[in-house]
Design a protein around this motif. Structure first.
Motif, short mmCIF file in Angstrom:
data_model
loop_
_atom_site.label_atom_id
_atom_site.label_comp_id
_atom_site.label_asym_id
_atom_site.label_seq_id
_atom_site.Cartn_x
_atom_site.Cartn_y
_atom_site.Cartn_z
N LEU A 113 -70.82 -67.91 28.64
CA LEU A 113 -70.06 -67.93 27.40
C LEU A 113 -70.87 -68.56 26.26
N GLU A 114 -71.64 -69.58 26.56
CA GLU A 114 -72.48 -70.20 25.54
C GLU A 114 -73.52 -69.22 25.02
N SER A 115 -74.13 -68.48 25.93
CA SER A 115 -75.11 -67.49 25.53
C SER A 115 -74.46 -66.39 24.68
N LEU A 116 -73.29 -65.94 25.09
CA LEU A 116 -72.58 -64.92 24.32
C LEU A 116 -72.18 -65.46 22.95
N ALA A 117 -71.79 -66.71 22.89
CA ALA A 117 -71.42 -67.31 21.61
C ALA A 117 -72.62 -67.40 20.67
N GLU A 118 -73.79 -67.72 21.21
CA GLU A 118 -75.01 -67.77 20.39
C GLU A 118 -75.32 -66.40 19.81
N HIS A 119 -75.21 -65.37 20.64
CA HIS A 119 -75.46 -64.01 20.15
C HIS A 119 -74.41 -63.59 19.14
N ASN A 120 -73.19 -63.98 19.37
CA ASN A 120 -72.12 -63.68 18.42
C ASN A 120 -72.40 -64.36 17.08
N ALA A 121 -72.88 -65.57 17.12
CA ALA A 121 -73.20 -66.29 15.88
C ALA A 121 -74.33 -65.58 15.12
N LYS A 122 -75.32 -65.06 15.84
CA LYS A 122 -76.40 -64.32 15.19
C LYS A 122 -75.86 -63.06 14.52
N VAL A 123 -74.97 -62.37 15.20
CA VAL A 123 -74.38 -61.15 14.63
C VAL A 123 -73.54 -61.50 13.40
N VAL A 124 -72.79 -62.58 13.48
CA VAL A 124 -71.99 -63.01 12.32
C VAL A 124 -72.88 -63.35 11.14
N ASP A 125 -74.00 -64.02 11.40
CA ASP A 125 -74.94 -64.34 10.33
C ASP A 125 -75.50 -63.07 9.70
N ALA A 126 -75.82 -62.10 10.54
CA ALA A 126 -76.34 -60.83 10.02
C ALA A 126 -75.29 -60.11 9.19
N ILE A 127 -74.05 -60.17 9.62
CA ILE A 127 -72.96 -59.54 8.86
C ILE A 127 -72.77 -60.25 7.53
N GLU A 128 -72.91 -61.56 7.52
CA GLU A 128 -72.79 -62.30 6.26
C GLU A 128 -73.89 -61.89 5.28
N VAL A 129 -75.10 -61.73 5.78
CA VAL A 129 -76.20 -61.27 4.92
C VAL A 129 -75.87 -59.89 4.36
N LEU A 130 -75.36 -59.01 5.22
CA LEU A 130 -75.00 -57.67 4.75
C LEU A 130 -73.88 -57.72 3.71
N ARG A 131 -72.93 -58.61 3.90
CA ARG A 131 -71.83 -58.74 2.94
C ARG A 131 -72.37 -59.16 1.58
N LYS A 159 -80.63 -52.68 10.82
CA LYS A 159 -81.93 -53.24 10.48
C LYS A 159 -81.92 -54.76 10.47
N VAL A 160 -80.80 -55.37 10.10
CA VAL A 160 -80.74 -56.83 9.96
C VAL A 160 -80.60 -57.53 11.30
N ILE A 161 -79.95 -56.90 12.25
CA ILE A 161 -79.72 -57.54 13.55
C ILE A 161 -81.05 -57.76 14.26
N PRO A 162 -81.26 -58.96 14.80
CA PRO A 162 -82.53 -59.24 15.49
C PRO A 162 -82.55 -58.57 16.86
N TRP A 163 -82.90 -57.29 16.87
CA TRP A 163 -82.83 -56.50 18.10
C TRP A 163 -83.78 -57.01 19.17
N GLY A 164 -84.88 -57.58 18.77
CA GLY A 164 -85.81 -58.13 19.76
C GLY A 164 -85.15 -59.22 20.59
N ASP A 165 -84.42 -60.11 19.91
CA ASP A 165 -83.71 -61.18 20.62
C ASP A 165 -82.60 -60.61 21.49
N VAL A 166 -81.87 -59.64 20.95
CA VAL A 166 -80.75 -59.05 21.69
C VAL A 166 -81.27 -58.36 22.95
N ILE A 167 -82.32 -57.57 22.79
CA ILE A 167 -82.86 -56.84 23.94
C ILE A 167 -83.47 -57.80 24.95
N GLU A 168 -84.10 -58.85 24.45
CA GLU A 168 -84.72 -59.84 25.34
C GLU A 168 -83.67 -60.57 26.17
N ALA A 169 -82.53 -60.87 25.57
CA ALA A 169 -81.50 -61.64 26.26
C ALA A 169 -80.54 -60.77 27.06
#
Length: 123
Positions: A78-96, A10-20
């Motif tokens: 790689l930059e695009s993948l790193a941005e998405h990775n950062a979003k996932v890490v932020d979502a995991i931090e919120v979940l933590r 639920k926390v992961i911004p799926w709209g951004d992930v699917i869009e990219a």
């Protein structure tokens, strides 16, 4: 355990992930196809050895320019993948943080239930 996965989804911004995703896949395929299409470095043929130094330098400049383009494409991917990775890490931090809060709330509720049970047994 299932609740944490549901929360994560639920926390992961799926709209951004699917869009990219199409752009990432397209870029990855382009980089992969370029690296597969490039011939392996081999010994120069007799015709290449007979080239003038200017022709060899021109051929090498073209090869270096092509490698530079591939490197830029790979860096952009790689930059695009790193941005998405950062979003996932932020979502995991919120979940933590939420799981810590939920654990604390459960501990408080457990103490309250134990206190109520104790008072009921003592009556």
């Amino acid at each position: 355990m299932a609740i944490s996965w549901i929360s994560a989804l639920k926390v992961i911004p799926w709209g951004d992930v699917i869009e990219a995703a199409p752009g990432l896949v397209k870029g990855a395929r382009k980089v992969f196809s370029r690296t597969q299409a490039e011939p392996a470095v081999s010994q120069p043929s007799a015709g290449e050895l007979a080239e003038s130094p200017a022709q060899r330098i021109e051929r090498l400049e073209v090869a270096v320019a092509r490698l530079g383009e591939q490197q830029q494409a790979a860096a952009a991917l790689l930059e695009s993948l790193a941005e998405h990775n950062a979003k996932v890490v932020d979502a995991i931090e919120v979940l933590r943080l939420r799981s810590k809060l939920l654990t604390g709330a459960c501990a408080v509720l457990l103490l309250a239930v134990a206190a109520l049970a104790t008072t009921q047994l003592l009556r």
